[in-house]
Motif scaffolding. Structure first.
Motif, PDB file in Angstrom:
ATOM      1  N   ARG A  27     -99.717  58.090 121.104  1.00 45.45           N
ATOM      2  CA  ARG A  27     -98.488  57.852 121.866  1.00 45.45           C
ATOM      3  C   ARG A  27     -97.769  59.162 122.156  1.00 45.45           C
ATOM      4  N   SER A  28     -97.749  60.062 121.189  1.00 48.97           N
ATOM      5  CA  SER A  28     -97.130  61.370 121.401  1.00 48.97           C
ATOM      6  C   SER A  28     -97.858  62.154 122.485  1.00 48.97           C
ATOM      7  N   PRO A 148    -103.151  73.627 119.534  1.00 46.81           N
ATOM      8  CA  PRO A 148    -103.574  74.304 118.307  1.00 46.81           C
ATOM      9  C   PRO A 148    -102.767  73.829 117.100  1.00 46.81           C
ATOM     10  N   VAL A 149    -103.372  73.961 115.928  1.00 51.22           N
ATOM     11  CA  VAL A 149    -102.652  73.735 114.672  1.00 51.22           C
ATOM     12  C   VAL A 149    -101.883  75.008 114.362  1.00 51.22           C
ATOM     13  N   ARG A 150    -100.560  74.908 114.302  1.00 57.12           N
ATOM     14  CA  ARG A 150     -99.779  76.110 114.058  1.00 57.12           C
ATOM     15  C   ARG A 150     -99.577  76.307 112.556  1.00 57.12           C
ATOM     16  N   TYR A 191     -89.148  64.509 115.548  1.00 61.75           N
ATOM     17  CA  TYR A 191     -89.314  63.214 114.898  1.00 61.75           C
ATOM     18  C   TYR A 191     -90.712  62.612 115.107  1.00 61.75           C
ATOM     19  N   GLU A 192     -91.566  63.296 115.869  1.00 61.38           N
ATOM     20  CA  GLU A 192     -92.935  62.833 116.038  1.00 61.38           C
ATOM     21  C   GLU A 192     -93.849  63.625 115.111  1.00 61.38           C
ATOM     22  N   PRO A 193     -94.642  62.947 114.264  1.00 60.17           N
ATOM     23  CA  PRO A 193     -95.471  63.660 113.277  1.00 60.17           C
ATOM     24  C   PRO A 193     -96.395  64.715 113.864  1.00 60.17           C
ATOM     25  N   ILE A 194     -96.852  64.529 115.103  1.00 60.49           N
ATOM     26  CA  ILE A 194     -97.736  65.525 115.704  1.00 60.49           C
ATOM     27  C   ILE A 194     -97.033  66.875 115.822  1.00 60.49           C
ATOM     28  N   GLY A 195     -95.705  66.840 115.999  1.00 56.49           N
ATOM     29  CA  GLY A 195     -94.944  68.073 116.149  1.00 56.49           C
ATOM     30  C   GLY A 195     -94.794  68.863 114.866  1.00 56.49           C
TER      31      GLY A 195
END
Length: 206
Positions: A27-28, A148-150, A191-195
């Motif tokens: 969804r994100s 990318p994974v930061r 508030y979105e876990p992907i962030g």
């Protein structure tokens, strides 16, 4: 991605897919893509490079784009099996094609795709080689969306869990600019876990 990494993802594919469903990942991704001007049409070909269980591919479909086809490529056979099952649950699943493929040696001709999306994949391979191969199969003026994974506390946890190397964001941007033009950065809402672990870079092939 080597055979050891391939086997690891085969083992954890089911658990990984459940986790991505719970945390709202697709969804994100859908909301992010809907906010970008990607210039896509019904004739557009899209590649989800290192698709895993298909979360990004599904996110692209949820974003409302009408496309010719989305090719979802991954080296993990079990991940592709789950992706295929997820696609069959959805309308338009004939537009989403799972395919085996290594991000360092993609089975496509030069200048094939209008858009490529890749998430959490280049951390497993030499960064410049991965970017060079993605650029090769991207059409001129096509876009690459890189998630990318930061580096962060969560990023370090993911490094341990998935056995990859997180690159500093500045290093990713510097490497990307050797091949592509940076058009935009996108920060996911807090508030979105992907962030908590990722951001998006929108790049264009000259």
């Amino acid at each position: 991605m080597n055979s050891v990494q391939e086997n690891r993802y085969d083992r954890i594919a089911t658990t990984h897919n459940r986790m991505m469903n719970i945390n709202g990942y697709r969804r994100s991704v859908a909301k992010m893509l809907a906010r970008l001007d990607l210039g896509l049409s019904r004739d557009s070909l899209v590649l989800d490079a290192g698709c895993g269980t298909g979360m990004v591919t599904i996110g692209l479909k949820l974003s409302g784009f009408e496309l010719k086809q989305i090719v979802a490529a991954d080296i993990s056979i079990n991940s592709l099996r789950i992706a295929r099952s997820e696609f069959k649950k959805r309308k338009g699943e004939q537009e989403m094609a799972p395919l085996g493929g290594d991000v360092l040696n993609l089975p496509f001709a030069d200048d094939t795709f209008d858009l490529i999306i890749t998430s959490g994949v280049l951390e497993h391979v030499p960064l410049d080689k991965g970017l060079a191969e993605l650029t090769r199969v991207l059409k001129p003026s096509g876009r690459l969306i890189l998630l990318p994974v930061r580096p962060s506390i969560l990023g370090r946890l993911l490094e341990s869990l998935y056995k990859f190397e997180t690159y500093p964001v500045e290093s990713v941007i510097h490497a990307a600019r050797r091949h592509l033009i940076l058009k935009q950065t996108y920060d996911f809402p807090f508030y979105e876990p992907i962030g908590w672990s990722k951001l998006a870079l929108v790049l264009e092939k000259p």
